[in-house]
Scaffold this active site. Structure first.
Site, PDB file in Angstrom:
ATOM      1  CE  LYS A  27      16.597  21.277 -12.213  1.00 25.19           C
ATOM      2  NZ  LYS A  27      17.400  21.817 -13.273  1.00 25.19           N
ATOM      3  CG  ASP A  37      -0.547  25.045   7.974  1.00 21.46           C
ATOM      4  OD1 ASP A  37      -0.277  24.504   9.056  1.00 21.46           O
ATOM      5  OD2 ASP A  37      -0.802  26.265   7.853  1.00 21.46           O
ATOM      6  CG  ASN A  64       7.688  29.451   6.601  1.00 21.46           C
ATOM      7  OD1 ASN A  64       8.448  30.085   7.335  1.00 21.46           O
ATOM      8  ND2 ASN A  64       7.298  28.205   6.877  1.00 21.46           N
ATOM      9  CE  LYS A 117      -4.232  29.272  14.505  1.00 18.92           C
ATOM     10  NZ  LYS A 117      -3.547  30.345  13.886  1.00 18.92           N
ATOM     11  CE  LYS A 176      -3.217  24.401  15.522  1.00 15.80           C
ATOM     12  NZ  LYS A 176      -1.985  24.216  14.770  1.00 15.80           N
ATOM     13  CG  PHE A 197       4.479  31.571  18.429  1.00 11.24           C
ATOM     14  CD1 PHE A 197       4.876  30.862  19.547  1.00 11.24           C
ATOM     15  CD2 PHE A 197       4.951  32.868  18.262  1.00 11.24           C
ATOM     16  CE1 PHE A 197       5.734  31.426  20.487  1.00 11.24           C
ATOM     17  CE2 PHE A 197       5.811  33.445  19.183  1.00 11.24           C
ATOM     18  CZ  PHE A 197       6.203  32.724  20.299  1.00 11.24           C
TER      19      PHE A 197
HETATM   20  N1  CTP Z   1       1.855  24.065  13.992  1.00  8.93           N
HETATM   21  C1  CTP Z   1       2.131  22.741  14.234  1.00  8.93           C
HETATM   22  N2  CTP Z   1       2.069  21.831  13.248  1.00  8.93           N
HETATM   23  C2  CTP Z   1       1.704  22.184  11.995  1.00  8.93           C
HETATM   24  C3  CTP Z   1       1.386  23.544  11.739  1.00  8.93           C
HETATM   25  C4  CTP Z   1       1.478  24.450  12.760  1.00  8.93           C
HETATM   26  O1  CTP Z   1       2.462  22.410  15.357  1.00  8.93           O
HETATM   27  N3  CTP Z   1       1.652  21.281  11.052  1.00  8.93           N
HETATM   28  C5  CTP Z   1       1.928  25.016  15.103  1.00  8.93           C
HETATM   29  C6  CTP Z   1       2.830  26.198  14.857  1.00  8.93           C
HETATM   30  O2  CTP Z   1       4.148  25.946  15.305  1.00  8.93           O
HETATM   31  C7  CTP Z   1       2.161  27.282  15.679  1.00  8.93           C
HETATM   32  C8  CTP Z   1       0.699  26.941  15.543  1.00  8.93           C
HETATM   33  O3  CTP Z   1       0.647  25.545  15.276  1.00  8.93           O
HETATM   34  O4  CTP Z   1       2.509  27.199  17.029  1.00  8.93           O
HETATM   35  C9  CTP Z   1       0.078  27.678  14.420  1.00  8.93           C
HETATM   36  O5  CTP Z   1      -1.136  27.113  14.181  1.00  8.93           O
HETATM   37  P1  CTP Z   1      -1.802  26.971  12.746  1.00  8.93           P
HETATM   38  O6  CTP Z   1      -3.138  26.430  13.000  1.00  8.93           O
HETATM   39  O7  CTP Z   1      -0.958  26.291  11.747  1.00  8.93           O
HETATM   40  O8  CTP Z   1      -1.918  28.436  12.399  1.00  8.93           O
HETATM   41  P2  CTP Z   1      -1.421  29.298  11.258  1.00  8.93           P
HETATM   42  O9  CTP Z   1      -0.643  28.521  10.260  1.00  8.93           O
HETATM   43  O10 CTP Z   1      -0.743  30.440  11.903  1.00  8.93           O
HETATM   44  O11 CTP Z   1      -2.791  29.773  10.677  1.00  8.93           O
HETATM   45  P3  CTP Z   1      -3.948  29.036   9.884  1.00  8.93           P
HETATM   46  O12 CTP Z   1      -4.854  28.466  10.915  1.00  8.93           O
HETATM   47  O13 CTP Z   1      -4.538  30.149   9.135  1.00  8.93           O
HETATM   48  O14 CTP Z   1      -3.310  27.987   9.020  1.00  8.93           O
END
Ligand code: CTP
Length: 410
Positions: free
Chosen positions: A287, A277, A208, A339, A343, A325
C-alpha cells in the site's frame, strides 16, 4: 434473422401474403413460400419466387422434390411456420392431423412454432366445426392472428377477412421472440462486459462507472437465441443467466488474455466492456503511504483488445464478426465511423453517455448503430430491447459467415 415457412392457402386474401413475405424480409428474415394447389389459383407462384428469391414449394409430388435436400429438411430448419391466409379447409386438416399435401405434412412434421391467420367468410368462421378446429389447434399451442372485421370479398360485412399484413408480421415477430430462439443456434458468441480495475496498489485502483448491464443484456439475449455464450466480465454486481460461461477478469490485461485466448473459437465477439485505456505503469506491491504535497502517477496504455481482434488473420473471412462499443459525449457518429476503420470492426454501437437515461449505470439506453452501410438510430429503451436490436444486426452479418462449428465438422 429467422427462417420462416410462409404457407399460403386458397383464399382471396392470398394476395396479401405477398406483402407479408415482404414485411418479414424487411425485418431481416429468410422466407420460403409453401403454396397449396388452390392458393396458386389466386396468386402465381412466380410472384412469391421473385419476392423470396427461392423456389416456391407447390407440390409434394413434383419430380425431384423428394431428392431436394431443402424440401426435406425444411421441417427441421424453419424457426416458424406461418400460414396466411389459412382457409377453413387447412384449419380443418391441421386440427385433424390430415397430411395430403406439402403444407399439411409440414405442419405435422415440424417442431417449430406455428402461427395461423385464418381468413374466410363470416358464417364459415362461426361454424361450430371451424370454431372447434381452431380451439383444438390453440389448445395444442398453435397461435392465431385474429381475422379482421370489414368488407369481405363475398360482399358481406363481418369477421373473417385476413388480418392486415403488418399485424401478421408483428404477430410473427412476437411468436419468434417468445419462443426464443434458434436463430443463433450453432453460433458461438463472446461478450465482454463491465469496467476494468487497474490496480495502483493492493487497496486502490483506477476504474470507471460501467455497471456491465449492457453486456449482460447482450449475453442473455444471445443465449435466448440459441448461441453458445461466453461472457468475459470485469467486476460487476450482476449475475449472469444460467447457461452462460462466465470468465471473471479484473484488469484490461486480464481481459485481453481471456478474450484473445478464446477468440479462435468464436463466430462473433461483442466488446461491450468499458476497458481502461490506461493502467498504472508501476503498480505498488505494498500500500502506498501518503506524503506531503502532490502525487504524480504515470499511466501507460493498455493493449487494445478490439484492435488486436481486428488484426486476426481469420478476419479475412470476417471471423469472428466484431462489434465494438463507443462511449462518447460529443460527435458520436463521427467518432464511431472513425472506429469502424481504425479498429476494422463490422459494427460500432455508439452511446452518447452524456444523455439522460443512456449509458452507464441505468437500465435504459439509446444508441446509434454505425456500419459501413449506414447509421441506425435506436431510441431510448430498455437495455434488453437495445440488445435485441444489436443481435438482429449481428444475425444479418452472420448470414454471410460460415459457422465455426460447421467448418469444424466439414
Ligand atoms: N476496447 C478494447 N480494448 C481497450 C479499450 C477499448 O477492446 N484497451 C474496446 C471497448 O470494449 C469498446 C471500444 O474498444 O468496444 C471502444 O473503443 P475506444 O477506442 O477505447 O473508445 P473510447 O474509449 O470509447 O473512446 P476514445 O477513443 O475517446 O478513447
Amino acid at each position: 434473422m429467422a427462417f420462416i415457412a410462409l404457407g399460403v392457402t386458397g383464399g382471396i386474401g392470398a394476395y396479401k401474403a405477398v406483402e407479408i413475405a415482404r414485411g418479414l424480409q424487411k425485418n431481416g428474415h429468410e422466407v420460403v413460400a409453401v403454396m397449396t394447389r388452390s392458393a396458386t389459383q389466386f396468386v402465381g407462384p412466380l410472384t412469391f419466387e421473385a419476392i423470396t428469391r427461392r423456389e416456391v414449394i407447390t407440390d409434394q409430388w413434383k419430380a425431384g422434390a423428394n431428392a431436394d435436400i431443402e424440401h426435406i429438411s425444411i421441417a427441421s430448419t424453419i424457426d416458424l411456420l406461418l400460414v396466411a391466409p389459412a382457409t377453413a379447409n387447412t384449419v380443418g386438416k391441421f386440427a385433424n392431423g390430415l397430411a395430403d399435401d406439402f403444407l399439411s405434412s409440414l405442419f405435422i412434421a415440424t417442431k417449430a412454432p406455428v402461427l395461423i391467420a385464418p381468413a374466410m367468410n363470416t358464417n364459415m368462421f362461426e361454424h361450430p366445426a371451424v370454431v372447434k378446429n381452431l380451439e383444438t389447434l390453440m389448445a395444442r399451442g398453435v397461435q392465431v392472428v385474429d381475422p379482421g372485421s370489414g368488407y369481405l370479398a363475398c360482399g358481406w360485412i363481418g369477421k373473417g377477412r385476413l388480418a392486415e399484413p403488418e399485424a401478421v408480421v408483428a404477430a410473427a415477430e412476437l411468436v419468434l421472440r417468445s419462443h426464443g430462439g434458434t436463430t443463433l443456434s450453432g453460433r458461438r458468441v463472446m461478450v465482454t462486459a463491465g469496467p476494468t480495475y487497474e490496480d495502483i496498489d493492493p487497496v486502490r485502483f483506477v476504474g470507471n462507472r460501467s455497471s456491465g448491464r449492457m453486456g449482460y443484456a447482450l449475453a442473455a439475449e444471445a443465449l435466448r437465441r440459441g448461441a453458445t455464450v461466453t461472457l468475459v466480465s470485469g467486476p460487476t454486481h450482476l449475475t449472469a443467466p444460467h447457461g452462460v460461461t462466465v470468465v471473471a477478469v479484473r484488469s484490461a490485461a486480464d481481459m485481453h488474455a481471456a478474450v484473445m485466448s478464446r477468440a479462435a473459437e468464436q463466430d462473433a465477439v461483442i466488446m461491450a466492456a468499458a476497458v481502461a485505456d490506461y493502467t498504472p505503469a508501476n503498480p505498488a506491491a505494498q500500500k502506498v503511504k501518503k506524503g506531503e504535497g502532490e502525487m504524480t502517477m504515470t499511466l501507460q496504455r493498455t493493449k487494445d483488445i478490439l484492435g488486436d481482434l481486428g488484426r486476426l488473420p481469420s478476419r479475412a473471412q470476417r471471423l469472428p464478426v466484431l462489434i465494438g462499443f463507443a462511449a462518447e459525449t460529443q460527435d458520436v457518429v463521427a467518432y464511431a465511423k472513425g472506429k469502424l476503420e481504425t479498429k476494422a470492426v463490422d459494427l460500432v454501437v455508439a452511446n452518447d453517455v452524456s444523455r439522460a437515461g443512456a449509458g452507464f449505470d441505468v437500465d435504459t439506453n439509446a444508441v446509434t448503430i454505425v456500419s459501413v452501410g449506414g447509421v441506425e438510430e435506436v431510441p431510448l429503451q430498455s437495455k434488453s430491447a437495445v440488445a435485441a436490436r444489436v443481435l438482429d444486426r449481428l444475425e444479418q452479418l452472420l448470414i454471410a459467415v460460415p459457422s465455426r462449428d460447421a467448418a469444424a465438422r466439414a
